[in-house]
Design a protein around this motif. Sequence first.
Motif, PDB file in Angstrom:
ATOM      1  N   GLU A   1      -6.051   7.243  -1.275  1.00 39.28           N
ATOM      2  CA  GLU A   1      -5.896   7.787  -2.632  1.00 39.28           C
ATOM      3  C   GLU A   1      -6.561   9.165  -2.710  1.00 39.28           C
ATOM      4  OE1 GLU A   1      -3.756   4.353  -3.970  1.00 39.28           O
ATOM      5  OE2 GLU A   1      -3.875   6.459  -4.610  1.00 39.28           O
TER       6      GLU A   1
ATOM      7  N   LYS B   1       0.841  -1.205   0.000  1.00 40.86           N
ATOM      8  CA  LYS B   1       0.000   0.000   0.000  1.00 40.86           C
ATOM      9  C   LYS B   1       0.878   1.258   0.000  1.00 40.86           C
ATOM     10  CE  LYS B   1      -3.702   2.570   2.183  1.00 40.86           C
ATOM     11  NZ  LYS B   1      -4.711   2.734   3.257  1.00 40.86           N
TER      12      LYS B   1
ATOM     13  N   GLN C   1       2.217   1.854  -3.432  1.00 36.87           N
ATOM     14  CA  GLN C   1       1.154   2.326  -4.350  1.00 36.87           C
ATOM     15  C   GLN C   1       0.862   3.813  -4.104  1.00 36.87           C
ATOM     16  OE1 GLN C   1      -2.388  -0.056  -3.797  1.00 36.87           O
ATOM     17  NE2 GLN C   1      -3.673   1.470  -4.820  1.00 36.87           N
TER      18      GLN C   1
ATOM     19  N   HIS D   1       1.588   7.038  -6.662  1.00 36.48           N
ATOM     20  CA  HIS D   1       0.494   7.969  -6.987  1.00 36.48           C
ATOM     21  C   HIS D   1       0.924   9.407  -6.696  1.00 36.48           C
ATOM     22  CE1 HIS D   1      -4.107   8.910  -6.353  1.00 36.48           C
ATOM     23  NE2 HIS D   1      -3.521   9.769  -7.173  1.00 36.48           N
TER      24      HIS D   1
END
Length: 428
Positions: A411, A326, A329, A333
């Motif tokens: 996110e 995580k 990721q 991003h």
Amino acid sequence: MISRTKSDALFAEALQYIPGGVNSPVRAFRAVGGKPFFVNRASGCRVWDVDGNEYIDYVGTWGPAILGHAHPKIITAVKAAADHGTSFGIPNPSEVTMAKLICSLVPSVQKVRMTNSGTEACMSAIRLARGFTKRDKIIKFDGCYHGHGDSLLVKAGSGALTFGNPDSAGVPADFAKLTIVLPYNDPEAVKAAFAANQNEIACIIVEPVPGNAGLYLPKPGYLEFLRESTKANGAVLIFDEVMTGFRLAPGGAQERFGITPDLSCFGKIIGGGLPVGAFGGRADIMDYLAPLGPVYQAGTLSGNPLAMAAGIAGLEELKSTNAYAKLEQLGAHLETGMRDAAKSAGLPVTFNRCGSMFCGYFTSEPVWNVDDAMKADRERFKKFFHGLLDAGVYLAPSQFEAGFLSTAHSEADIEKTVDAVARSMRSL
Ligand code: KE4
């Protein structure tokens, strides 16, 4: 315009009783101007100041908050431990649990000693390397920060670099002359230092991924070179993983880059936000420590049950969740967003990232060491920092600090951050 009147009043009062109004220099906002805000609540990836302003936090108390602030499992563990007392000054079971956890997560660590800060861990590891090798000189790298121990406040990073006193007052010249400072990512400099100081260098201490002059990475083969050159010269290789440990991988930077140091220093994450440091490594070296060996090291609160409970809860949570996937990721991003924002604004930005650690430098040049980092436009960073802060995004208040993601960032938080970055960059 954000109001921070209560923080300003607290800062005015703090200035009367605390040097610079802070208990650690980097918190004073002197590198970015303005006054620090005061936080009285933190949860997940957010902090709230005493005026009620909310910020998405990328400092994460300088690294410990890898699971976000006030993680329920850490809070529960600390509350439960507190009911049984806060410090015993005699061995307690959680010290064994913590030691076994660290040794299981970091294969190079056969034995480990707890301390109360990263500074203590690094200064103790240096003393141990000197005692083990019976040599006095050490090598560190310009811009790397290993806490505020006298031997290490020589061309140090972090706040020392920010405030232009990388060589602190109060460190006797006789101490500093035993510290050889070399440029990071420069194998020839290391070869020359060993050649000029044969059989005199006790150790190399290095941040495997330096996070105290912003963030830059080891060039391919550099860490392997440090491993081989210390072995060839009978010097101890110390990885200072106070920042990278348990962050860049379960086993830290040494797992990520496949290097086996002789000793490692830890801190931050292993305390779950409470004061904890540790150093460990080869048993034949660690057994030189008192009470077994001639190298003295001690600490009233080392391994205290409260800090152990917080650190154990945090490490167990990292072990049992897919945290690192995580974090990778989220990091990717954020990196894409930052790069796109800089491109749209037509600004020269070099963005370095390693997992959940990152730094954007306002320069068009690549950044591989502190000299490169010093070329960044600090005035532009100041404006960028405050633009983000007023938009509710808190980056480290210095160009020479790394940013940290946590598993509590979403996110959506990254999207909100990237929007604020784009707006702040457009105004530069
Ligand atoms: P502490 O003594 O602050 O726990 O750890 C010293 C230390 C040692 N090694 C590394 C690689 C570190 O990053 C640190 C401390 N990091 C700084 C942030 N750049 C602490 C923040 C501060 O000084 O307030």
